[in-house]
Design a protein around this motif. Structure first.
Motif, PDB file in Angstrom:
ATOM      1  N   GLY A 130       5.029  12.400  -6.611  1.00  0.00           N
ATOM      2  CA  GLY A 130       4.299  11.428  -7.601  1.00  0.00           C
ATOM      3  C   GLY A 130       3.480  10.322  -6.752  1.00  0.00           C
ATOM      4  N   LEU A 131       3.931   9.877  -5.721  1.00  0.00           N
ATOM      5  CA  LEU A 131       3.215   8.805  -4.938  1.00  0.00           C
ATOM      6  C   LEU A 131       2.082   9.285  -4.219  1.00  0.00           C
ATOM      7  CD1 LEU A 131       6.044   6.463  -3.484  1.00  0.00           C
ATOM      8  CD2 LEU A 131       4.253   5.699  -5.108  1.00  0.00           C
ATOM      9  N   ALA A 132       2.273  10.450  -3.551  1.00  0.00           N
ATOM     10  CA  ALA A 132       1.102  10.966  -2.771  1.00  0.00           C
ATOM     11  C   ALA A 132       0.036  11.200  -3.864  1.00  0.00           C
ATOM     12  CB  ALA A 132       1.657  12.363  -2.191  1.00  0.00           C
ATOM     13  N   ARG A 133       0.300  12.122  -5.280  1.00  0.00           N
ATOM     14  CA  ARG A 133      -0.755  12.250  -6.101  1.00  0.00           C
ATOM     15  C   ARG A 133      -1.493  10.790  -6.689  1.00  0.00           C
ATOM     16  NH1 ARG A 133      -0.095  15.969 -11.400  1.00  0.00           N
ATOM     17  NH2 ARG A 133       0.225  17.515  -9.621  1.00  0.00           N
ATOM     18  N   ARG A 134      -0.677   9.893  -6.844  1.00  0.00           N
ATOM     19  CA  ARG A 134      -1.360   8.819  -7.297  1.00  0.00           C
ATOM     20  C   ARG A 134      -2.211   8.189  -6.098  1.00  0.00           C
ATOM     21  NH1 ARG A 134      -3.179   7.190 -10.496  1.00  0.00           N
ATOM     22  NH2 ARG A 134      -2.506   4.993 -10.998  1.00  0.00           N
ATOM     23  N   ALA A 135      -1.871   8.046  -4.840  1.00  0.00           N
ATOM     24  CA  ALA A 135      -2.461   7.770  -3.705  1.00  0.00           C
ATOM     25  C   ALA A 135      -3.758   8.344  -3.766  1.00  0.00           C
ATOM     26  CB  ALA A 135      -1.634   7.859  -2.470  1.00  0.00           C
ATOM     27  N   ARG A 136      -3.899   9.678  -3.865  1.00  0.00           N
ATOM     28  CA  ARG A 136      -5.098  10.413  -3.998  1.00  0.00           C
ATOM     29  C   ARG A 136      -6.318   9.688  -4.993  1.00  0.00           C
ATOM     30  NH1 ARG A 136      -1.456  14.641  -2.975  1.00  0.00           N
ATOM     31  NH2 ARG A 136      -1.414  15.371  -0.745  1.00  0.00           N
ATOM     32  N   GLU A 137      -5.587   9.514  -6.275  1.00  0.00           N
ATOM     33  CA  GLU A 137      -6.300   9.249  -7.584  1.00  0.00           C
ATOM     34  C   GLU A 137      -6.763   7.722  -7.291  1.00  0.00           C
ATOM     35  OE1 GLU A 137      -3.599  11.783 -10.702  1.00  0.00           O
ATOM     36  OE2 GLU A 137      -3.297   9.662 -10.516  1.00  0.00           O
ATOM     37  N   ILE A 138      -5.932   6.924  -6.841  1.00  0.00           N
ATOM     38  CA  ILE A 138      -6.329   5.342  -6.759  1.00  0.00           C
ATOM     39  C   ILE A 138      -7.232   5.251  -5.455  1.00  0.00           C
ATOM     40  CG2 ILE A 138      -5.317   3.307  -5.810  1.00  0.00           C
ATOM     41  CD1 ILE A 138      -2.738   3.768  -7.451  1.00  0.00           C
ATOM     42  N   GLY A 139      -7.190   6.083  -4.251  1.00  0.00           N
ATOM     43  CA  GLY A 139      -7.870   6.407  -3.201  1.00  0.00           C
ATOM     44  C   GLY A 139      -9.359   6.619  -3.787  1.00  0.00           C
ATOM     45  N   ALA A 140      -9.303   7.649  -4.586  1.00  0.00           N
ATOM     46  CA  ALA A 140     -10.712   7.936  -5.070  1.00  0.00           C
ATOM     47  C   ALA A 140     -11.400   6.738  -5.688  1.00  0.00           C
ATOM     48  CB  ALA A 140     -10.597   9.402  -5.853  1.00  0.00           C
ATOM     49  N   GLU A 141     -10.754   6.278  -6.492  1.00  0.00           N
ATOM     50  CA  GLU A 141     -11.310   5.145  -7.411  1.00  0.00           C
ATOM     51  C   GLU A 141     -11.812   3.636  -6.533  1.00  0.00           C
ATOM     52  OE1 GLU A 141     -12.775   3.044 -10.591  1.00  0.00           O
ATOM     53  OE2 GLU A 141     -12.393   5.162 -10.392  1.00  0.00           O
ATOM     54  N   ALA A 142     -11.138   3.604  -5.373  1.00  0.00           N
ATOM     55  CA  ALA A 142     -11.091   2.480  -4.655  1.00  0.00           C
ATOM     56  C   ALA A 142     -12.411   2.990  -3.596  1.00  0.00           C
ATOM     57  CB  ALA A 142     -10.146   2.304  -3.560  1.00  0.00           C
ATOM     58  N   ALA A 244       9.701  -5.259   4.796  1.00  0.00           N
ATOM     59  CA  ALA A 244       8.592  -4.347   4.101  1.00  0.00           C
ATOM     60  C   ALA A 244       7.478  -4.067   5.218  1.00  0.00           C
ATOM     61  CB  ALA A 244       8.090  -5.154   2.995  1.00  0.00           C
ATOM     62  N   GLY A 245       7.002  -3.045   5.296  1.00  0.00           N
ATOM     63  CA  GLY A 245       6.021  -2.765   6.028  1.00  0.00           C
ATOM     64  C   GLY A 245       4.733  -2.423   5.300  1.00  0.00           C
ATOM     65  N   TYR A 246       3.169  -2.695   5.634  1.00  0.00           N
ATOM     66  CA  TYR A 246       2.220  -2.428   4.922  1.00  0.00           C
ATOM     67  C   TYR A 246       1.135  -1.997   5.758  1.00  0.00           C
ATOM     68  CZ  TYR A 246       0.175  -6.828   6.099  1.00  0.00           C
ATOM     69  OH  TYR A 246      -0.428  -8.032   6.737  1.00  0.00           O
ATOM     70  N   TYR A 247       0.209  -1.298   4.911  1.00  0.00           N
ATOM     71  CA  TYR A 247      -0.999  -0.790   5.593  1.00  0.00           C
ATOM     72  C   TYR A 247      -2.292  -1.243   4.736  1.00  0.00           C
ATOM     73  CZ  TYR A 247      -4.560   1.745   8.459  1.00  0.00           C
ATOM     74  OH  TYR A 247      -5.792   1.936   9.289  1.00  0.00           O
ATOM     75  N   ALA A 248      -3.110  -1.968   5.088  1.00  0.00           N
ATOM     76  CA  ALA A 248      -4.224  -2.316   4.240  1.00  0.00           C
ATOM     77  C   ALA A 248      -5.718  -2.421   4.694  1.00  0.00           C
ATOM     78  CB  ALA A 248      -3.800  -3.756   3.605  1.00  0.00           C
ATOM     79  N   VAL A 249      -6.490  -1.946   3.850  1.00  0.00           N
ATOM     80  CA  VAL A 249      -8.031  -1.955   4.463  1.00  0.00           C
ATOM     81  C   VAL A 249      -8.868  -2.685   3.411  1.00  0.00           C
ATOM     82  CG1 VAL A 249      -7.712   0.337   5.547  1.00  0.00           C
ATOM     83  CG2 VAL A 249      -8.445   0.278   3.097  1.00  0.00           C
ATOM     84  N   PRO A 250      -9.775  -3.529   3.817  1.00  0.00           N
ATOM     85  CA  PRO A 250     -10.737  -4.215   3.214  1.00  0.00           C
ATOM     86  C   PRO A 250     -11.685  -3.303   2.374  1.00  0.00           C
ATOM     87  CG  PRO A 250     -11.433  -4.474   5.294  1.00  0.00           C
ATOM     88  CD  PRO A 250     -10.131  -3.586   5.263  1.00  0.00           C
ATOM     89  N   ASP A 251     -12.271  -2.318   2.721  1.00  0.00           N
ATOM     90  CA  ASP A 251     -13.143  -1.422   2.039  1.00  0.00           C
ATOM     91  C   ASP A 251     -12.773   0.086   2.290  1.00  0.00           C
ATOM     92  OD1 ASP A 251     -15.078  -0.044   0.909  1.00  0.00           O
ATOM     93  OD2 ASP A 251     -16.677  -1.257   2.084  1.00  0.00           O
ATOM     94  N   TYR A 252     -12.227   0.396   1.180  1.00  0.00           N
ATOM     95  CA  TYR A 252     -11.616   1.987   1.472  1.00  0.00           C
ATOM     96  C   TYR A 252     -12.776   2.994   1.738  1.00  0.00           C
ATOM     97  CZ  TYR A 252      -8.928   6.284   0.621  1.00  0.00           C
ATOM     98  OH  TYR A 252      -8.361   7.299   0.571  1.00  0.00           O
ATOM     99  N   ALA A 253     -13.993   2.648   1.322  1.00  0.00           N
ATOM    100  CA  ALA A 253     -14.978   3.647   1.489  1.00  0.00           C
ATOM    101  C   ALA A 253     -15.314   3.724   2.890  1.00  0.00           C
ATOM    102  CB  ALA A 253     -16.118   2.922   0.630  1.00  0.00           C
ATOM    103  N   ARG A 254     -15.068   2.519   3.642  1.00  0.00           N
ATOM    104  CA  ARG A 254     -15.130   2.936   5.160  1.00  0.00           C
ATOM    105  C   ARG A 254     -14.098   2.815   5.922  1.00  0.00           C
ATOM    106  NH1 ARG A 254     -20.016  -0.152   6.456  1.00  0.00           N
ATOM    107  NH2 ARG A 254     -21.259  -1.012   4.740  1.00  0.00           N
ATOM    108  N   SER A 255     -13.218   3.222   5.360  1.00  0.00           N
ATOM    109  CA  SER A 255     -11.828   3.587   6.125  1.00  0.00           C
ATOM    110  C   SER A 255     -11.775   4.900   6.555  1.00  0.00           C
ATOM    111  CB  SER A 255     -10.275   3.204   5.345  1.00  0.00           C
ATOM    112  OG  SER A 255      -9.450   3.626   5.834  1.00  0.00           O
ATOM    113  N   SER A 256     -11.271   5.265   7.953  1.00  0.00           N
ATOM    114  CA  SER A 256     -11.243   6.488   8.450  1.00  0.00           C
ATOM    115  C   SER A 256      -9.838   7.103   7.963  1.00  0.00           C
ATOM    116  CB  SER A 256     -11.149   6.409  10.077  1.00  0.00           C
ATOM    117  OG  SER A 256     -10.291   5.470  10.606  1.00  0.00           O
ATOM    118  N   VAL A 257      -8.799   6.329   7.353  1.00  0.00           N
ATOM    119  CA  VAL A 257      -7.436   6.776   6.961  1.00  0.00           C
ATOM    120  C   VAL A 257      -7.472   6.906   5.320  1.00  0.00           C
ATOM    121  CG1 VAL A 257      -4.934   6.264   7.125  1.00  0.00           C
ATOM    122  CG2 VAL A 257      -6.684   5.251   8.804  1.00  0.00           C
ATOM    123  N   ASP A 258      -6.857   8.098   4.910  1.00  0.00           N
ATOM    124  CA  ASP A 258      -7.116   8.298   3.618  1.00  0.00           C
ATOM    125  C   ASP A 258      -5.704   7.749   3.080  1.00  0.00           C
ATOM    126  OD1 ASP A 258      -4.755   9.859   3.963  1.00  0.00           O
ATOM    127  OD2 ASP A 258      -5.719  11.948   3.746  1.00  0.00           O
TER     128      ASP A 258
END
Length: 294
Positions: A130-142, A244-258
């Motif tokens: 479920g997390l993987a699916r939501r990651a793709r959906e949220i990533g597409a919107e971002a 906790a560990g995290y990974y964040a990007v300021p602009d997902y459209a410019r990110s090379s990591v999905d």
């Protein structure tokens, strides 16, 4: 074995109640058949204990057999403990096999649905699928909105075992997981996707969140945990601490990591913190040497 083996069933024997419990929990069989009068533990008690174990649960058929005519009170006790059937010996092999065929089909259908589910059965949060699916959906919107995106992975601090003992931590593990899941639900935003990565690991996919926002998210979680301690068997209350560990990007459209890879990198960072010598409670993926997380 003589009845079931020729029809393709693999039959494993246990010679007492303790062996039966250990075997059922390790093998996770499709069907469990218990004698009502085991030499060490009553078969009804074994049935009740297995029903309370999430690894076995209510979907596994459990049959209790008796050596003679079963009394009504024994039958009622067996059904109350979660038995699907109570059989008197000698068994009617033909009837038993027909019932087993129906029950095993039902069990496997439940297993299939559970495996395809997007939710974790124990917490009601997203599972890894479920997390993987939501990651793709949220990533597409971002990507469309050119928004920031953060993935945070966290788990209870392992040094809790030093304070209350490793045996106690193991006994209350389910309670800790449920407590942490409830705090996550209260603390998370409606837009966040919250899920369970592993037995004691959780993750949050947070849209419109940069690195500083990810750190604040962890701080909010910790504040909520301080305000809501978990109760121990002794009646004492302990405050959970998380790492906790995290990974964040300021602009997902410019990110090379999905987004799925972001989630995996957050989880890798958490595991580095849990197993390495780093004493930080929260750390970004980019602050951790790649040799530790690959």
């Amino acid at each position: 074995e003589s009845i079931m083996g020729p029809l393709g069933y693999a039959v494993l024997r246990a010679y007492n109640g303790r062996q039966a419990l250990d075997l059922a929990r390790s093998i996770l069989p499709d069907v469990i058949i218990l004698d009502a009068h085991m030499p060490d533990i009553n078969g009804v008690d074994i049935c009740a204990e297995l029903r309370d174990d999430p690894r076995v649960g209510g979907a596994t058929p459990i049959i209790i057999t008796t050596s003679g005519p079963d009394r009504r009170e024994e039958r009622l006790a067996a059904y109350a403990a979660g038995a699907w059937e109570v059989c008197s010996q000698p068994l009617d092999g033909e009837v038993l096999l027909l019932k087993l065929s129906t029950w095993t089909r039902a069990k496997r259908e439940v297993d299939r649905v559970r495996n395809e589910s997007l939710l974790d059965e124990h917490t009601g949060l997203y599972n890894m699928r479920g997390l993987a699916r939501r990651a793709r959906e949220i990533g597409a919107e971002a990507y469309r909105q050119q928004h920031s995106l953060a993935c945070v992975a966290f788990s209870p601090e392992p040094d809790m075992a030093d304070e209350i003992g490793a045996a106690m931590v193991e006994r209350i593990a389910d309670r800790v997981v449920e407590h942490l899941a409830e705090v996550c639900r209260r603390t998370g935003r409606v837009s966040d996707a919250i899920g369970r990565l592993g037995p004691s690991e959780f993750a949050i996919i947070a849209p419109a969140t940069e690195g500083k926002g990810a750190v604040r998210l962890v701080e909010r979680l910790q504040e909520s945990l301080r305000a809501s301690p978990v109760s121990l068997e002794s009646g004492e209350e302990r405050t959970l601490r998380i790492r906790a560990g995290y990974y964040a990007v300021p602009d997902y459209a410019r990110s090379s990591v999905d987004a799925v890879e972001m989630l995996l990198r957050a989880a890798a960072t958490l595991r580095h913190l849990r197993t390495g010598s780093d004493s930080a409670l929260v750390r970004a993926f980019d602050d951790v040497s790649l040799k530790f997380v690959h």
